[in-house]
Motif scaffolding. Structure first.
Motif, mmCIF file in Angstrom:
data_model
loop_
_atom_site.group_PDB
_atom_site.id
_atom_site.type_symbol
_atom_site.label_atom_id
_atom_site.label_comp_id
_atom_site.label_asym_id
_atom_site.label_seq_id
_atom_site.Cartn_x
_atom_site.Cartn_y
_atom_site.Cartn_z
ATOM 1 N N VAL A 178 -1.149 17.576 -2.819
ATOM 2 C CA VAL A 178 0.070 17.800 -2.033
ATOM 3 C C VAL A 178 1.300 17.761 -2.936
ATOM 4 O O VAL A 178 2.214 18.586 -2.804
ATOM 5 N N ILE A 199 3.888 20.852 -3.567
ATOM 6 C CA ILE A 199 5.339 20.780 -3.399
ATOM 7 C C ILE A 199 6.034 21.406 -4.607
ATOM 8 O O ILE A 199 6.985 22.195 -4.464
ATOM 9 N N ASN A 237 2.541 16.517 8.212
ATOM 10 C CA ASN A 237 3.977 16.409 7.926
ATOM 11 C C ASN A 237 4.350 15.010 7.447
ATOM 12 O O ASN A 237 5.138 14.841 6.519
ATOM 13 N N ARG A 291 3.094 14.409 3.921
ATOM 14 C CA ARG A 291 3.911 15.146 2.957
ATOM 15 C C ARG A 291 5.254 14.442 2.741
ATOM 16 O O ARG A 291 5.736 14.362 1.605
ATOM 17 N N CYS A 346 4.775 11.612 0.456
ATOM 18 C CA CYS A 346 4.734 12.053 -0.943
ATOM 19 C C CYS A 346 6.121 12.413 -1.464
ATOM 20 O O CYS A 346 6.449 12.152 -2.631
#
Length: 572
Positions: A103, A107, A346, A349, A352
């Motif tokens: 992830v 990004i 979501n 994420r 992260c």
């Protein structure tokens, strides 16, 4: 590889990169288009010194593990970044440690492509033959191929569920063994590997001198499973392992056997990108010995002093209170499937995004609550701003000029942060600060005071917040708007109609008496008002949040309720 051949491969990859996420090509189809051939090499003196690439300067800075500092990100081709990443060894369920790394790099790739306009040409290897896979296949009494395919498919589904954009192509080790054999042969020819009488092939670390040991631990021995004891140097590592009973094997000039661990990535990355690779990524635990050995092999094959211009490493994910990383071998992992029963993609994420991709990150209910709270703040602001724009939320005069200025400042701050080693915490903080100042001016008043309204600036802020989050892979678009667009007639449509009916009933109950002698509400309508309030309170624990704005009302479905709904749909 000749320049024209490499260029044709990149052209195919650019085409593949433009496909939708579900159009994933396996290496079978890919290599029908791109036959692997050995070709031209680049020459240069071996050494540890990093050479600043020549090419297109993106204007970004990124931390390069090769130099242990931030460097200007310079790509060989303008507007194109070639990117190779180590994929999973598919012998078990993927866990949050894997998810965190993939992830985070997703990004970074989104930022490059969607914010800075750089096409990312991404290839990932799937390790589908390995000591762990063989051992697990024995335990499960299935073939290594069946086991690997099962967990490979599960991994790809997990990545899609986390909204990770698939690479242009997944490449399996077992489908590239002939290329691996040819790669090893060239390394032997170049004087950097040797075969033993037993049929193993080892890389000769001493042959490359001081160029070995770029990453920490590079000067130490690293014993691998199945080492034969015929190594010339304790640091030498296996390129080819001789055949053993009940193990898959392939033909080679040294007898039947299978590839070593590290050689697969050097071969496959080189078969796709040749002797020049912009970016190589992986977890920090792969720096040594895996990436160190990849570099040694690739330099020995290509006779280059530099292969892979930038190595990016993501920090480990730890369970809070534990100094050890989350891993299968330590039995301290949470599978992605189990995690998604409690939290959303979501939310993970955002979890992260709140730390730098290079940093270690602690996983706990508290850290996930922080991520959920950040998302809730953004979602609530979006609803409040839309209510204001519709005229459902009455506020005092807004300092419109100040908000326009803050919006411009935020745009600059976000670009600056993401151009500086992809600093997502700083970028998210800038967005949250913008929302904070907008919320300060969205204070509701009971009665309109006749002041001028400023819906446009709030519309601009909502649009920008959505755009930034979309770049980062977070979907803030209201679920009810999505359902209205596709005409699904789902729960959100029912809530919309219910809220509208309640607003009409409530408006009727709030109507004032026209009798001047008896001002106030109609006594006989007060039970209706109480019933409307009771309905609002009863729906809240179910995740349906209704907010009354004078005689109007707005609604939203909380993330918690949406998670429950999604879970029900999966089990039905």
């Amino acid at each position: 590889m000749c320049p024209s051949f490499i260029s044709s491969r990149l052209l195919y990859f650019l085409i593949l990169s433009a496909l939708s996420p579900v159009d994933i090509w396996t290496s079978d189809m890919f290599f029908m288009l791109l036959s692997t051939q050995s070709g031209a090499v680049c020459t240069g003196a071996a050494g540890r010194k990093w050479t600043r690439p020549s090419g297109f300067d993106t204007g970004l800075k990124t931390y390069n593990s090769l130099t242990q500092q931030k460097e200007s990100l310079i790509l060989e081709r303008e507007g194109v970044a070639t990117w190779y990443s180590c994929g999973p060894t598919v012998y078990d369920h993927a866990h949050l440690g894997h998810a965190c790394s993939y992830v985070r790099f997703d990004i970074l790739q989104r930022v490059l492509s969607r914010l800075f306009g750089i096409s990312v040409v991404h290839a990932m290897v799937i390790t589908d033959i390995d000591d762990k896979i063989i051992k697990r296949s024995w335990e499960e009494k299935v073939s290594p191929t069946v086991l690997a395919r099962m967990y490979e498919e599960e991994f790809q589904k997990d990545m899609l569920s986390l909204k990770v954009i698939p690479p242009a192509v997944y490449l399996r080790v077992t489908e590239n063994v002939p290329q691996i054999v040819a790669f090893i042969e060239r390394i032997i020819e170049n004087g950097h590997a040797y075969a033993t009488t037993k049929g193993d092939v080892y890389f000769d670390v001493q042959s490359i001198g001081e160029s070995y040991g770029i990453f920490a631990g590079g000067g130490d021995a690293h014993r691998e499973p199945g080492d034969s004891g015929d190594k010339r140097d304790s640091r030498d590592f296996a390129l080819w392992k001789r055949s053993k009973a009940q193990e898959p094997d392939w033909e080679s000039p040294w007898g039947r056997g299978r590839p070593g661990w590290h050689i697969e990535c050097s071969t496959i990355a080189s078969s796709v990108f040749g002797s020049r690779l912009d970016i190589h990524s992986g977890g920090v635990d792969l720096a040594f010995p895996h990436h160190q050995n990849e570099i040694a092999q690739s330099r020995a094959y290509h006779r280059c002093d530099q292969w892979g211009n930038y190595f990016l490493h993501s920090g480990h994910l730890h369970l809070k209170g534990s100094a050890e990383k989350m891993s299968k071998s330590l039995k301290n992992f949470i599978t992605i499937k189990d995690f998604l029963q409690s939290y959303s993609a979501n939310e993970f994420r955002m979890f992260c995004l709140l730390t730098k991709y290079r940093s270690a990150i602690d996983y706990s209910d508290g850290s996930m609550t922080e991520a959920r709270s950040s998302l809730a703040t953004l979602s609530t602001f979006s609803h409040e701003a839309q209510a204001y724009m519709r005229g459902q939320l009455q506020c005092s005069a807004v300092q419109e000029g100040v908000l326009w200025e803050r919006l411009a400042e935020t745009k600059r701050a976000v670009v600056t942060a993401l151009a500086d080693d992809f600093d997502t915490p700083k970028a998210v903080s800038a967005v949250m600060n913008l929302v904070y100042h907008c919320n300060r001016q969205l204070q509701p008043i009971t009665k309109p005071d006749g002041s001028a309204r400023s819906p446009a600036v709030f519309g601009a802020v909502v649009s920008y917040v959505r755009e930034v989050l979309d770049v980062l892979g977070v979907d803030l678009l209201d679920r009810k708007e999505v359902d209205a667009a596709d005409g699904s007639g789902s729960l959100e449509g029912v809530v919309e109609q219910l809220t509208r009916f309640r607003s009409e009933v409530r408006g009727f109950a709030l109507a004032r008496r026209e009798d001047a002698d008896k001002p106030g509400l109609h006594p006989e309508r007060i039970p209706l008002l109480r019933a409307c309030d009771a309905l609002r309170k009863d729906l809240a624990p179910l995740g349906v949040l209704i907010k009354d704005r004078g005689t109007n009302s707005t609604w939203e479905i909380s993330q918690k309720r949406q998670n429950v709904r999604d879970k029900d749909q999966k089990t039905s």
